[in-house]
Design a protein around this motif. Structure first.
Motif, PDB file in Angstrom:
ATOM      1  N   UNK A   1      63.981  44.224  47.588  1.00 29.11           N
ATOM      2  CA  UNK A   1      64.197  43.116  48.512  1.00 29.11           C
ATOM      3  C   UNK A   1      62.925  42.568  49.138  1.00 29.11           C
ATOM      4  N   UNK A   2      61.795  43.208  48.905  1.00 29.55           N
ATOM      5  CA  UNK A   2      60.523  42.695  49.424  1.00 29.55           C
ATOM      6  C   UNK A   2      60.133  41.451  48.637  1.00 29.55           C
ATOM      7  N   UNK A   3      59.551  40.475  49.324  1.00 27.14           N
ATOM      8  CA  UNK A   3      59.126  39.238  48.683  1.00 27.14           C
ATOM      9  C   UNK A   3      57.608  39.280  48.558  1.00 27.14           C
ATOM     10  N   UNK A   4      57.133  39.070  47.339  1.00 29.02           N
ATOM     11  CA  UNK A   4      55.716  39.174  47.042  1.00 29.02           C
ATOM     12  C   UNK A   4      55.202  37.848  46.485  1.00 29.02           C
ATOM     13  N   UNK A   5      54.153  37.321  47.117  1.00 29.82           N
ATOM     14  CA  UNK A   5      53.415  36.191  46.555  1.00 29.82           C
ATOM     15  C   UNK A   5      52.328  36.786  45.686  1.00 29.82           C
TER      16      UNK A   5
ATOM     17  N   UNK B   1      56.821  30.205  39.613  1.00 31.77           N
ATOM     18  CA  UNK B   1      55.593  30.563  38.906  1.00 31.77           C
ATOM     19  C   UNK B   1      54.987  29.276  38.368  1.00 31.77           C
ATOM     20  N   UNK B   2      53.663  29.207  38.458  1.00 30.97           N
ATOM     21  CA  UNK B   2      52.969  28.041  37.912  1.00 30.97           C
ATOM     22  C   UNK B   2      51.544  28.428  37.546  1.00 30.97           C
ATOM     23  N   UNK B   3      50.992  27.771  36.526  1.00 35.77           N
ATOM     24  CA  UNK B   3      49.612  28.067  36.135  1.00 35.77           C
ATOM     25  C   UNK B   3      48.655  27.618  37.232  1.00 35.77           C
ATOM     26  N   UNK B   4      47.611  28.426  37.408  1.00 34.30           N
ATOM     27  CA  UNK B   4      46.626  28.122  38.445  1.00 34.30           C
ATOM     28  C   UNK B   4      45.213  28.201  37.867  1.00 34.30           C
TER      29      UNK B   4
ATOM     30  N   UNK C   1      52.724  32.626  42.001  1.00 33.38           N
ATOM     31  CA  UNK C   1      54.166  32.559  42.136  1.00 33.38           C
ATOM     32  C   UNK C   1      54.680  33.473  43.211  1.00 33.38           C
ATOM     33  N   UNK C   2      55.990  33.630  43.186  1.00 32.22           N
ATOM     34  CA  UNK C   2      56.673  34.423  44.195  1.00 32.22           C
ATOM     35  C   UNK C   2      57.829  35.148  43.524  1.00 32.22           C
ATOM     36  N   UNK C   3      57.996  36.433  43.874  1.00 34.94           N
ATOM     37  CA  UNK C   3      59.053  37.243  43.282  1.00 34.94           C
ATOM     38  C   UNK C   3      59.746  38.056  44.376  1.00 34.94           C
ATOM     39  N   UNK C   4      61.041  38.245  44.213  1.00 32.54           N
ATOM     40  CA  UNK C   4      61.789  39.158  45.078  1.00 32.54           C
ATOM     41  C   UNK C   4      61.897  40.458  44.289  1.00 32.54           C
TER      42      UNK C   4
ATOM     43  N   UNK D   1      52.788  43.821  32.672  1.00 35.19           N
ATOM     44  CA  UNK D   1      52.029  45.031  32.965  1.00 35.19           C
ATOM     45  C   UNK D   1      51.551  45.024  34.412  1.00 35.19           C
ATOM     46  N   UNK D   2      51.007  43.896  34.844  1.00 37.85           N
ATOM     47  CA  UNK D   2      50.517  43.819  36.226  1.00 37.85           C
ATOM     48  C   UNK D   2      51.671  43.839  37.227  1.00 37.85           C
ATOM     49  N   UNK D   3      52.782  43.217  36.894  1.00 37.05           N
ATOM     50  CA  UNK D   3      53.950  43.283  37.787  1.00 37.05           C
ATOM     51  C   UNK D   3      54.394  44.730  37.979  1.00 37.05           C
ATOM     52  N   UNK D   4      54.472  45.467  36.886  1.00 42.54           N
ATOM     53  CA  UNK D   4      54.895  46.864  36.975  1.00 42.54           C
ATOM     54  C   UNK D   4      53.896  47.688  37.779  1.00 42.54           C
ATOM     55  N   UNK D   5      52.605  47.426  37.607  1.00 44.14           N
ATOM     56  CA  UNK D   5      51.591  48.127  38.393  1.00 44.14           C
ATOM     57  C   UNK D   5      51.726  47.808  39.881  1.00 44.14           C
ATOM     58  N   UNK D   6      52.239  46.627  40.196  1.00 46.67           N
ATOM     59  CA  UNK D   6      52.426  46.224  41.593  1.00 46.67           C
ATOM     60  C   UNK D   6      53.760  46.734  42.149  1.00 46.67           C
TER      61      UNK D   6
END
Length: 126
Positions: free
Chosen positions: A68-72, A51-54, A61-64, A34-39
């Motif tokens: 093509x934008x890279x998001x931390x 991705x790792x628990x914090x 984590x980090x996603x492409x 849900x939060x990924x889609x909102x972003x």
């Protein structure tokens, strides 16, 4: 098989396995998606690099993204207002260019190559 080739294969397998779960929406609970889609992420067109628990209910984590934008990210499942999304595309490209020849086993290198592979496959299906 050389040591380098083995490292590349192991890292690629790890990224492919994580992304299979990611794309099937079984990697984490629905709040993550849900939060990924909102972003602005279309998760089944993205490549999850790491991705790792914090914390008890936070993940970093980090996603492409599909564009093509890279998001931390630092996602807080309990309080979305505390989640942090940082576009690190320029820094990521520097890391990729610096390491694609000298350290081809790096997650960033392999994930970026897989993203382009996914992009080619989806483009050829149109």
């Amino acid at each position: 098989m050389s040591t380098e080739a083995r490292r590349i294969e192991l890292t690629k397998k790890e990224i492919v396995d994580v992304n299979a779960k990611f794309h099937q929406k079984i990697l984490l609970e629905s709040e993550f998606y849900r939060q990924l889609m909102q972003a602005g992420c279309v998760f089944n067109q993205c490549i999850l690099i790491s991705i790792f628990p914090d914390g008890s209910n936070t993940y970093c984590g980090k996603v492409i993204r599909q564009d093509g934008r890279v998001i931390d990210f630092d996602i807080d499942f309990d309080a979305a207002d505390y989640s942090i999304w940082t576009d690190t595309t320029d820094a990521f490209h520097e890391i990729y260019e610096k390491n694609k020849s000298s350290k081809p086993w790096m997650k960033e290198v392999i994930a970026y190559d897989l993203f382009h592979e996914l992009e080619r496959v989806s483009t050829s299906k149109r």
